[in-house]
Design an enzyme around this catalytic site. Structure first.
Site, PDB file in Angstrom:
ATOM      1  N   ASN A  68       0.841  -1.191   0.000  1.00 36.61           N
ATOM      2  CA  ASN A  68       0.000   0.000   0.000  1.00 36.61           C
ATOM      3  C   ASN A  68       0.878   1.242   0.000  1.00 36.61           C
ATOM      4  O   ASN A  68       1.369   1.672   1.035  1.00 36.61           O
ATOM      5  CB  ASN A  68      -0.922  -0.011   1.224  1.00 36.61           C
ATOM      6  CG  ASN A  68      -1.986   1.069   1.160  1.00 36.61           C
ATOM      7  OD1 ASN A  68      -1.953   1.930   0.286  1.00 36.61           O
ATOM      8  ND2 ASN A  68      -2.930   1.012   2.080  1.00 36.61           N
ATOM      9  N   ASP A  90      -6.388 -13.932 -19.849  1.00 42.48           N
ATOM     10  CA  ASP A  90      -7.199 -14.770 -18.969  1.00 42.48           C
ATOM     11  C   ASP A  90      -8.143 -15.664 -19.783  1.00 42.48           C
ATOM     12  O   ASP A  90      -8.587 -15.287 -20.869  1.00 42.48           O
ATOM     13  CB  ASP A  90      -8.010 -13.845 -18.050  1.00 42.48           C
ATOM     14  CG  ASP A  90      -8.748 -14.596 -16.973  1.00 42.48           C
ATOM     15  OD1 ASP A  90      -8.091 -15.257 -16.155  1.00 42.48           O
ATOM     16  OD2 ASP A  90      -9.995 -14.503 -16.936  1.00 42.48           O
ATOM     17  N   ASP A 103      -1.536  -0.938  -4.137  1.00 37.90           N
ATOM     18  CA  ASP A 103      -1.702  -0.076  -5.305  1.00 37.90           C
ATOM     19  C   ASP A 103      -0.433  -0.029  -6.154  1.00 37.90           C
ATOM     20  O   ASP A 103       0.578  -0.674  -5.834  1.00 37.90           O
ATOM     21  CB  ASP A 103      -2.115   1.336  -4.868  1.00 37.90           C
ATOM     22  CG  ASP A 103      -1.227   1.922  -3.778  1.00 37.90           C
ATOM     23  OD1 ASP A 103      -0.016   1.614  -3.763  1.00 37.90           O
ATOM     24  OD2 ASP A 103      -1.736   2.685  -2.935  1.00 37.90           O
ATOM     25  N   GLU A 106      -4.067 -18.426 -20.934  1.00 37.40           N
ATOM     26  CA  GLU A 106      -4.435 -19.380 -19.894  1.00 37.40           C
ATOM     27  C   GLU A 106      -5.405 -20.406 -20.470  1.00 37.40           C
ATOM     28  O   GLU A 106      -6.553 -20.084 -20.756  1.00 37.40           O
ATOM     29  CB  GLU A 106      -5.094 -18.657 -18.712  1.00 37.40           C
ATOM     30  CG  GLU A 106      -5.537 -19.609 -17.607  1.00 37.40           C
ATOM     31  CD  GLU A 106      -6.527 -18.987 -16.644  1.00 37.40           C
ATOM     32  OE1 GLU A 106      -6.491 -19.323 -15.448  1.00 37.40           O
ATOM     33  OE2 GLU A 106      -7.374 -18.170 -17.087  1.00 37.40           O
ATOM     34  N   ASN A 152      -5.777   6.559  -1.248  1.00 38.03           N
ATOM     35  CA  ASN A 152      -6.650   6.105  -2.335  1.00 38.03           C
ATOM     36  C   ASN A 152      -7.308   4.758  -2.045  1.00 38.03           C
ATOM     37  O   ASN A 152      -7.918   4.154  -2.940  1.00 38.03           O
ATOM     38  CB  ASN A 152      -5.884   6.059  -3.670  1.00 38.03           C
ATOM     39  CG  ASN A 152      -4.815   4.960  -3.708  1.00 38.03           C
ATOM     40  OD1 ASN A 152      -4.771   4.077  -2.858  1.00 38.03           O
ATOM     41  ND2 ASN A 152      -3.943   5.027  -4.706  1.00 38.03           N
ATOM     42  N   ASP A 153      -7.206   4.289  -0.804  1.00 38.98           N
ATOM     43  CA  ASP A 153      -7.781   2.981  -0.478  1.00 38.98           C
ATOM     44  C   ASP A 153      -9.287   2.961  -0.733  1.00 38.98           C
ATOM     45  O   ASP A 153      -9.845   1.970  -1.196  1.00 38.98           O
ATOM     46  CB  ASP A 153      -7.508   2.618   0.982  1.00 38.98           C
ATOM     47  CG  ASP A 153      -6.037   2.359   1.241  1.00 38.98           C
ATOM     48  OD1 ASP A 153      -5.241   2.422   0.279  1.00 38.98           O
ATOM     49  OD2 ASP A 153      -5.676   2.101   2.405  1.00 38.98           O
ATOM     50  N   GLY A 171      -6.042  -2.352  -0.138  1.00 34.20           N
ATOM     51  CA  GLY A 171      -5.365  -1.078  -0.332  1.00 34.20           C
ATOM     52  C   GLY A 171      -4.057  -1.106  -1.089  1.00 34.20           C
ATOM     53  O   GLY A 171      -3.445  -0.054  -1.305  1.00 34.20           O
TER      54      GLY A 171
END
Length: 623
Positions: A141, A335, A168, A364, A146-147, A166
């Protein structure tokens, strides 16, 4: 007219002046917000969204750019413009005029930017790299402020294991030196795009804006800065992308462009995917089964995108290319590669590789069968004629075989390494096995330390295999300190637990080497030594590979080129073993000594035998 800047790239709100002084019209979005001169593909599709925008007629005049088509769809709030762009077009801005009854009612400036220097020749990740995987919300964090962000639905709650914690972009930047010091040269970060869902949004796989970094992670500029800072340290940035589905709260869900933008847009009657991936390759399979796999939804919160819609297909392809150019990427991890429309995925990968011939994309395909995985790799000749352009795949077959080989109990006449030995022997199925991504664990699997039942000897043996065999090793953050939750080994929230030291007040701090147990310190040294050795040893990149059939719980592999030969010996016996070297003379070729990569110890090979301690693996440089 407000010129589009980096700060506005993904949350575009452009104001336009009407000819009438009394009336104003606004457009919500133009996507992509800008493009680049000098791209290989000659067309650019613009999605324009605004109230009743289809009632207006667009036009433009710029040398080298032609408005080829204006496409109206059933939703009057959308226009799709197809621009033809010449090879020699110059970078610059030009107005797109929108007219009503022949009268210009507003204009919008579009920009073609200069490409980065040698952008088309950018080198993607390769088997020269060792990849580090991060779940950004759980790594570090860097900006607590900005959490929680006003306007985004889910607030931070570190006490909730399935909530946002949180981590980032700044937290990653702050610890790039740690990643570099461990020897990693590529960085795969789980999705960072906006994921504005009510709950369980931290993982990032329910995108709600394809052109905007989630503000709880940072900004578009922060992402570019992460890429630049990583590049300074010799680390390529790999973006995690999802073409199969988006988040239900994506901005277009409440105002869908067409009746077939999603597969099964009746949200009450949608079917879920059957997950029968093998149906795509089954020579006796039915279209019903293929459709059941590819068109069904993953979960209620993830609408299945209909890539057979050409407008959506172009949107997704351009978005991927946009991020490669904008973010100066060194790779894409895609993905659920086998879930979107297969023909679309061939075109998606072809278009990206057309722009960046030396780039790399790993898909994947979560199958333990190499015959199923291999059919997606570029160069594979498939019986049904399907042609793929995907360079790389995640090697789930080797990962699963390695886990079972390590955990299988020794019995009389057993050779527990047989499964991983035989799985690697199936490499004849692949067009390019050296370009597969190999891994002990990732963000979706139990932690490797849990997979081997917290047996540290087996843990080291497994990683030694990953660093020896062909391909591109990938290590999940925290593997280097034996992260793994005994009580919740398969719960994704615990698999992706917080990195110690990523938050103020953490009792342990891996980045500073504080508060770790002796075993964790040893594991950290072990991973660092192997990673840096592999990074600096070309024989482990492109060198030839020889594996000897396991016998008496001894398994031996060689990697070698013209200058270096590496021998790795695995002894899974519970007692020391004298390994008879004559059996490996084909590869040793009279060598008299060897040096232990981890300890520096020198071994005399002229005696004809080499004692390997119980439950140990040795990586030796043959001298």
């Amino acid at each position: 007219m407000k010129r589009i800047t980096l700060a506005l790239t993904l949350m575009l709100f452009a104001a336009f002046q009407l000819a009438s002084a009394k009336t104003k019209v606004s457009i919500d979005r133009v996507e992509p917000a800008f493009w680049w001169a000098g791209m290989e593909h000659p067309e650019l599709q613009l999605l324009i969204h605004g109230k009743e925008i289809s009632n207006l007629t667009p036009s433009l005049s710029y040398e080298g750019v032609q408005l080829d088509q204006t496409i109206k769809v059933e939703n009057a709030n959308y226009l799709f413009l197809i621009l033809k762009i010449s090879d020699d077009v110059k970078a610059g801005s030009f107005p797109i005029e929108f007219k009503q009854k022949g009268k210009v009612v507003f204009t919008y400036n579009y920009e073609l930017k200069e490409r980065r220097e040698n952008s088309a020749g950018r080198q993607g990740f390769s088997n020269k790299d060792v990849m580090y995987l991060i779940t950004p919300d759980r790594f570090a964090n860097g900006v607590p402020e900005n959490d929680t962000v006003d306007g985004l639905k889910e607030a931070a709650d570190r006490s909730n294991m399935s909530g946002r914690h949180g981590g980032d972009i700044q937290g990653i930047i702050n610890n790039l030196d740690y990643i570099q010091d461990l020897g990693f040269t590529a960085l795969w970060v789980n999705p960072l795009l906006e994921n504005d869902m009510e709950v369980y949004s931290y993982h990032g796989y329910s995108t709600t804006d394809y052109y905007k970094i989630d503000e709880r992670f940072g900004s578009n500029e922060d992402y570019v800065r992460l890429s630049a800072e990583a590049k300074k340290r010799g680390i390529k940035l790999i973006m995690d992308q999802i073409e199969n589905h988006c988040g239900l709260d994506h901005w277009w869900t409440k105002d869908l462009p067409t009746a077939d933008w999603y597969n099964y847009q009746d949200l009450e009657k949608k079917p879920y995917s059957t997950h029968q991936r093998v149906s795509l390759a089954d020579p006796y399979g039915t279209e019903t089964d293929r459709k059941g796999h590819a068109d069904g939804w993953f979960v209620d919160s993830m609408p299945d995108l209909n890539q057979k819609n050409e407008l959506l297909a172009n949107y997704l392809i351009q978005n991927s290319i946009w991020w490669v150019e904008f973010g100066d990427l060194g790779g894409i991890r895609q993905d659920t590669y086998s879930y979107p429309d297969a023909n679309f995925m061939a075109e998606w990968s072809r278009r990206i590789m057309l722009e960046y011939p030396n780039f790399n994309i790993v898909g994947e395909e979560w199958s333990e069968n190499p015959a199923i995985v291999s059919r997606w790799q570029k160069g594979k000749v498939n019986a049904n004629g399907y042609e793929s352009y995907l360079p790389s795949l995640m090697d789930f077959p080797v990962q699963a075989a390695l886990k079972r080989s390590l955990n299988k109990e020794i019995a009389p006449y057993s050779n527990t390494f047989n499964e991983v030995y035989e799985t690697l022997a199936a490499d004849f199925l692949y067009a390019d096995p050296y370009n597969l991504v190999i891994f002990p664990d990732n963000h979706d699997t139990p932690r490797f330390f849990n997979q081997v039942n917290e047996n540290y000897d087996l843990f080291k043996m497994g990683l030694m295999y990953i660093y020896t065999t062909r391909g591109i090793p990938q290590i999940f953050y925290g593997t280097e300190i034996l992260m793994g939750n005994v009580d919740h080994p398969e719960d994704h929230a615990y698999i992706r637990e917080d990195m110690p030291g990523g938050w103020e007040g953490d009792k342990a701090n891996v980045f500073k080497g504080e508060g770790l147990s002796k075993e964790q310190e040893d594991a950290l040294y072990f991973v660092k030594t192997l990673t840096t050795f592999r990074r600096d040893t070309p024989a482990l990149h492109d060198g030839k590979l020889k594996q000897y059939a396991p016998a008496n719980e001894i398994f031996v592999m060689f990697r070698f080129d013209e200058s270096t030969k590496v021998m790795t010996i695995f002894n899974k016996n519970v007692e020391d073993k004298d390994v008879e070297l004559a059996h490996y003379e084909e590869s040793l070729q009279g060598a008299k000594s060897a040096k232990n990569v981890l300890t520096g110890e020198t071994y005399d090979l002229s005696k004809g035998t080499l004692k390997v301690p119980a439950m140990t693996s040795l990586m030796l440089v043959i001298e």
